[in-house]
Design an enzyme around this catalytic site. Structure first.
Site, mmCIF file in Angstrom:
data_model
loop_
_atom_site.group_PDB
_atom_site.id
_atom_site.type_symbol
_atom_site.label_atom_id
_atom_site.label_comp_id
_atom_site.label_asym_id
_atom_site.label_seq_id
_atom_site.Cartn_x
_atom_site.Cartn_y
_atom_site.Cartn_z
ATOM 1 N N GLY A 7 0.757 -1.243 0.000
ATOM 2 C CA GLY A 7 0.000 0.000 0.000
ATOM 3 C C GLY A 7 0.785 1.289 0.000
ATOM 4 N N TRP B 112 2.380 2.827 -2.444
ATOM 5 C CA TRP B 112 2.029 3.681 -3.590
ATOM 6 C C TRP B 112 0.672 4.339 -3.349
ATOM 7 C CZ3 TRP B 112 3.502 2.242 -9.265
ATOM 8 C CH2 TRP B 112 4.896 2.140 -9.361
ATOM 9 N N ASP C 64 -5.410 -5.614 -5.347
ATOM 10 C CA ASP C 64 -4.314 -6.557 -5.161
ATOM 11 C C ASP C 64 -4.888 -7.901 -4.739
ATOM 12 O OD1 ASP C 64 -1.059 -6.175 -4.806
ATOM 13 O OD2 ASP C 64 -1.848 -7.914 -3.737
ATOM 14 N N ASP D 93 -7.746 -10.581 -8.289
ATOM 15 C CA ASP D 93 -6.728 -10.740 -9.324
ATOM 16 C C ASP D 93 -7.049 -9.790 -10.473
ATOM 17 O OD1 ASP D 93 -5.010 -11.515 -11.327
ATOM 18 O OD2 ASP D 93 -5.440 -13.662 -11.171
ATOM 19 N N ASP E 275 2.466 -1.562 -9.992
ATOM 20 C CA ASP E 275 3.705 -2.062 -9.397
ATOM 21 C C ASP E 275 3.641 -3.588 -9.323
ATOM 22 O OD1 ASP E 275 6.257 -1.631 -8.363
ATOM 23 O OD2 ASP E 275 5.566 -1.650 -6.290
ATOM 24 N N LYS F 86 5.923 -0.842 -13.479
ATOM 25 C CA LYS F 86 7.200 -1.519 -13.268
ATOM 26 C C LYS F 86 7.479 -2.444 -14.446
ATOM 27 C CE LYS F 86 8.079 -3.453 -9.300
ATOM 28 N NZ LYS F 86 8.111 -4.355 -8.127
#
Length: 203
Positions: A60, A62, A79, A95, A119, A159
């Protein structure tokens, strides 16, 4: 014995890490917050009042930074793992790659959003090239999802890892967006192949 040695090395590394120490001072759940802070300072991603989707949000950090920055805006985080509540954040446990989860995200917005960040990374196999490929697939799925969700002037941050899928990810970014940059923050560990792709303005 080897496992214990590795664990001790990791603990010592964490203690020496200035970003780990700073995260404790600033109240962030992980050092990864500073990667996003650097990205924001350089590329001007966030501002008060905008709408944001945070993919792969746990633990958490971000979302914490985004929440503090967008203030009166709207932030939806998703998440696989649950996480503690964050102010001004709607959380989904699920998901992201499931269509059902994507529909849940879409239902929480009445219009297009300003920013999508990711991320996300796969659980490591220990084989860096394989991990890079799988994480690259997540990045491309997130990028395609962002095309559906973003306003014309929207921004996408994800990312990525240097590896066989790197050029494919950058090529997709250039296909979907007018501005594409790859950036490695100072807070990203030197030995890591991690970088971030920053995309702006949909084609």
């Amino acid at each position: 014995m080897k496992k214990n040695r590795i664990s001790k090395n990791w603990i010592n590394k964490q203690k020496r890490d200035i970003y780990v120490r700073q995260s404790q001072v600033d109240g962030y759940r992980a050092r990864s917050a500073y990667k996003l802070i650097e990205i924001d300072e350089k590329f001007k991603i966030f501002k008060n009042g905008i709408s944001v989707i945070d993919l792969g949000a746990s633990p958490g950090s971000w979302s914490q930074y985004i929440s503090r920055t967008v203030k009166s805006g709207r932030l939806v985080s998703i998440d696989l793992k649950g996480m503690e509540e964050i102010e001004n954040t709607i959380q989904i446990k699920g998901d992201f790659t499931d269509l059902e989860s994507q529909e849940k995200i879409k239902a929480l917005f009445k219009s297009k959003v300003d920013v999508v960040v990711s991320d996300m990374a796969v659980n490591t196999t220990g084989i860096k090239d394989i991990d890079a490929i799988y994480t690259g697939e997540l990045a491309m799925e997130a990028m395609n999802f962002s095309k559906e969700m973003l306003v014309k002037e929207g921004r996408f941050v994800s990312k990525i890892f240097l590896g066989s899928s790197f050029n494919e990810i950058v090529a997709l970014g250039k296909k979907l967006f007018k501005e594409v940059k790859v950036f490695k923050p100072k807070s990203s560990r030197k030995e890591s192949k991690e970088s971030f792709i920053i995309c702006k303005i949909l084609r």
